[in-house]
Design an enzyme around this catalytic site. Structure first.
Site, PDB file in Angstrom:
ATOM      1  N   CYS A   1       0.823  -1.215   0.000  1.00  0.00           N
ATOM      2  CA  CYS A   1       0.000   0.000   0.000  1.00  0.00           C
ATOM      3  C   CYS A   1       0.864   1.275   0.000  1.00  0.00           C
ATOM      4  O   CYS A   1       1.483   1.582  -1.001  1.00  0.00           O
ATOM      5  CB  CYS A   1      -0.962  -0.045   1.185  1.00  0.00           C
ATOM      6  SG  CYS A   1      -2.384   1.084   1.022  1.00  0.00           S
TER       7      CYS A   1
ATOM      8  N   HIS B   1      -3.357  -6.053   2.191  1.00  0.00           N
ATOM      9  CA  HIS B   1      -3.141  -6.072   3.639  1.00  0.00           C
ATOM     10  C   HIS B   1      -3.633  -7.407   4.179  1.00  0.00           C
ATOM     11  O   HIS B   1      -3.982  -8.312   3.437  1.00  0.00           O
ATOM     12  CB  HIS B   1      -3.944  -4.949   4.300  1.00  0.00           C
ATOM     13  CG  HIS B   1      -3.517  -3.563   3.943  1.00  0.00           C
ATOM     14  ND1 HIS B   1      -2.357  -2.998   4.416  1.00  0.00           N
ATOM     15  CD2 HIS B   1      -4.119  -2.614   3.182  1.00  0.00           C
ATOM     16  CE1 HIS B   1      -2.264  -1.756   3.967  1.00  0.00           C
ATOM     17  NE2 HIS B   1      -3.307  -1.495   3.212  1.00  0.00           N
TER      18      HIS B   1
END
Length: 247
Positions: A95, A195
């Site tokens: 990310c 994630h």
């Protein structure tokens, strides 16, 4: 004892949605094989010999966290980290860390945060937040894997010719919600929006990263001993079936 060294970039600033679990997964799967994984936290102001590092992890963070570490990343760590990546350092970036390895991130406010420029990608904040479970199909030369994770990002990352996609999106949004790609690969650097944390859910990728680091440090004949992961793979299969209806 076989030893590897892992640099954990900005653990206090870049650690959302369980990203620290990726470091724990690497350490545990090394430890169960008799490999000592030395973990080196890299905080703003720290000096590090990147030539001595085998693995690196760069987690996700909010825009405010990214802004706090960008200058240190580029000016202090940049030269050594760039050289290490070009010398096949094994790196996973998630990310915000993924975004900051690219050329730039254009935020919602119009602020242009410069990136390290080692990945040929750039990121533009979008109006839609892309949230939910994701499955991508990956092939890094060992047959196709289906990796699962959780994405939560408004940044839309676009690839240039200097990277290849990590995988094809089977469920979820991926890098930008448009082109069907999830993540990018350059040399031994892997970036994506998964994630969850990514590696505990996907032991195939965990072992692939460890194997790359072993061969880089100890030579092409260094072999990674097999290690069971039945529970992790069973949970992974359940999630894949739930999201795309097949395994």
């Amino acid at each position: 004892m076989t030893t590897l060294r892992l640099a954990h970039l900005y653990p206090d600033h870049m650690n959302v949605y369980g990203d620290r679990g990726n470091v724990i997964a690497l350490r545990q799967r090394c430890l169960r094989r008799g490999i000592e994984l030395e973990i080196i936290p890299v905080n703003p102001g720290d000096m590090i010999d990147w030539g001595s590092v085998d693995l690196a992890f760069f987690g996700g963070g909010q825009d405010s966290g990214q802004a706090l570490i960008t200058t240190d990343l580029i000016e202090r760590q940049g030269p050594g980290l760039r050289a290490a990546i070009e010398n096949d350092l094994v790196m996973l970036a998630i990310c915000g860390g993924y975004q900051l390895l690219g050329h730039y991130f254009l935020t919602h406010t119009g602020e242009r945060l410069p990136g390290l420029g080692v990945l040929d990608v750039h990121t533009i904040a979008g109006k839609q937040r892309m949230i939910g479970n994701i499955v991508i199909e990956v092939d890094v030369g060992q047959g196709p894997w289906r990796l699962v994770g959780f994405e939560n990002h408004s940044g839309r990352t676009f690839h240039g010719a200097g990277v290849k996609p990590l995988g094809k999106v089977l469920a979820g949004y991926g890098d930008n919600g448009q082109d069907g790609w999830g993540g990018a690969i350059y040399r031994n650097t892997f970036g994506c929006y998964l994630h969850g944390a990514l590696l505990p859910k996907n032991p195939q990728l965990t072992d692939h990263l460890i194997g790359l680091a072993l061969r880089r440090r100890y030579g092409a004949n260094a072999e990674l001993a097999p290690l069971p992961a039945e529970r992790e793979l069973a949970a992974q299969r359940v999630m894949v079936q739930r999201l795309i209806g097949r395994v």
